[in-house]
Design a protein around this motif. Structure first.
Motif, PDB file in Angstrom:
ATOM      1  N   VAL A 188       0.878  -1.210   0.001  1.00 53.59           N
ATOM      2  CA  VAL A 188       0.070  -0.011  -0.141  1.00 53.59           C
ATOM      3  C   VAL A 188       0.972   1.411  -0.055  1.00 53.59           C
ATOM      4  O   VAL A 188       0.703   2.028  -1.031  1.00 53.59           O
ATOM      5  N   GLU A 189       2.031   1.097   1.016  1.00 51.93           N
ATOM      6  CA  GLU A 189       3.027   2.464   1.006  1.00 51.93           C
ATOM      7  C   GLU A 189       3.664   2.661  -0.268  1.00 51.93           C
ATOM      8  O   GLU A 189       3.953   3.601  -0.807  1.00 51.93           O
ATOM      9  N   ALA A 190       4.244   1.639  -1.014  1.00 53.37           N
ATOM     10  CA  ALA A 190       4.635   1.465  -2.276  1.00 53.37           C
ATOM     11  C   ALA A 190       3.678   2.328  -3.272  1.00 53.37           C
ATOM     12  O   ALA A 190       4.217   2.953  -4.126  1.00 53.37           O
ATOM     13  N   ARG A 191       2.611   1.942  -3.331  1.00 56.17           N
ATOM     14  CA  ARG A 191       1.787   2.493  -4.365  1.00 56.17           C
ATOM     15  C   ARG A 191       1.489   3.800  -4.090  1.00 56.17           C
ATOM     16  O   ARG A 191       1.431   4.703  -4.958  1.00 56.17           O
ATOM     17  N   LYS A 192       1.230   4.321  -2.876  1.00 55.94           N
ATOM     18  CA  LYS A 192       1.072   5.711  -2.399  1.00 55.94           C
ATOM     19  C   LYS A 192       2.387   6.577  -2.863  1.00 55.94           C
ATOM     20  O   LYS A 192       2.144   7.459  -3.514  1.00 55.94           O
ATOM     21  N   ALA A 193       3.589   5.872  -2.556  1.00 60.97           N
ATOM     22  CA  ALA A 193       4.863   6.583  -3.171  1.00 60.97           C
ATOM     23  C   ALA A 193       5.031   6.747  -4.569  1.00 60.97           C
ATOM     24  O   ALA A 193       5.409   7.853  -5.138  1.00 60.97           O
ATOM     25  N   LEU A 194       4.625   5.724  -5.321  1.00 55.26           N
ATOM     26  CA  LEU A 194       4.751   5.796  -6.539  1.00 55.26           C
ATOM     27  C   LEU A 194       3.834   6.881  -7.470  1.00 55.26           C
ATOM     28  O   LEU A 194       3.906   7.459  -8.717  1.00 55.26           O
ATOM     29  N   ALA A 195       2.536   7.014  -6.613  1.00 54.91           N
ATOM     30  CA  ALA A 195       1.887   7.880  -7.168  1.00 54.91           C
ATOM     31  C   ALA A 195       1.876   9.672  -6.575  1.00 54.91           C
ATOM     32  O   ALA A 195       1.090  10.271  -7.277  1.00 54.91           O
TER      33      ALA A 195
END
Length: 251
Positions: free
Chosen positions: A8-15
């Motif tokens: 979840v945090e990785a997707r937040k960071a990528l976006a």
């Protein structure tokens, strides 16, 4: 649980536009500053030469790498502290922290996931910064890389990674202060204290100063002194996870 939180945090960071712009400004800024200083030294600009000190006496790739290390030690630390402050402080600034209490994933796991995502971003950014320094040296006509020069560029990449590690107190400050500004203020404080420690001559034993000194003058910092840097991410990472574990909505 941590794996789910990491995803979840990785997707937040990528976006995140914040991380994209931070990366862009850091890489481009480093390249422009180092390139400008290189040209100024070659032109004999007395002000730039005076500011660079012993670095101005270096030549070729050694000079470019040392200039990059000086810029990275302060500029990258601020940029990475801002990024980390956003990763943690945004939950409070945007009011999304309340939703974390309803998740099956523990808040401590979320904090650890944020730190892992941050370190992954730092590692990628450090590699890009190393490539940017190489490009500046190549464009400025520094010459072909030899073994010593390649080693210096390797130190630049490792400096970027270590700089991200010493920025971790920003996560704890952003958590305790419940926002971005406490983390950013802490980062600036680290920069100031690090400069003071370097001036008074005890920087090799100070984990926040040792990476920069090692990158500029490797012989001045021993392996044992450099290893002390690990205390910062481990210690403040644990404090941050504990703070998130004890987090309450009313205080």
């Amino acid at each position: 649980m941590i794996g789910v939180a990491f995803g979840v945090e990785a997707r937040k960071a990528l976006a995140s536009r914040v991380l994209r712009w931070t990366t862009l400004l850091l890489v481009v800024g480093l390249a422009l500053i180092v390139g400008g200083m290189t040209l100024a030294v070659r032109a004999g600009d007395p002000q730039v030469v005076a500011k660079l000190g012993i670095v101005a006496d270096l030549e070729g790739w050694a000079a470019v790498s040392a200039m990059a290390a000086q810029v990275t030690s302060a500029g990258a630390l601020v940029a990475m502290g801002v990024a980390l402050s956003w990763l943690f402080g945004r939950e409070f600034a945007e009011g999304t922290v309340a939703g974390l209490f309803a998740l099956p994933v523990s808040r401590a796991a979320v904090a650890v996931a944020k730190l892992v995502v941050f370190l992954a971003w730092v590692a990628a950014t450090a590699v890009v910064l190393g490539a940017a320094v190489w490009l500046v040296g190549a464009v400025s006509g520094t010459g072909a890389l030899d073994e010593a020069s390649a080693t210096a560029l390797g130190r630049q990449v490792l400096l970027g990674l270590l700089t991200g590690c010493i920025a971790t107190p920003a996560a704890w400050a952003a958590t305790l202060g419940r926002g971005l500004l406490p983390g950013i203020a802490t980062t600036i404080g680290i920069v100031v204290v690090s400069q003071v420690m370097a001036v008074v001559g005890v920087g090799a034993w100070f984990p926040f100063t040792a990476p920069a000194l090692w990158a500029i003058e490797p012989g001045t910092v021993s392996a044992g002194q450099l290893a002390l840097v690990a205390i910062v991410p481990l210690g403040f990472g644990a404090l941050t996870a504990l703070a998130w574990h004890r987090l309450q909505l009313d205080r």
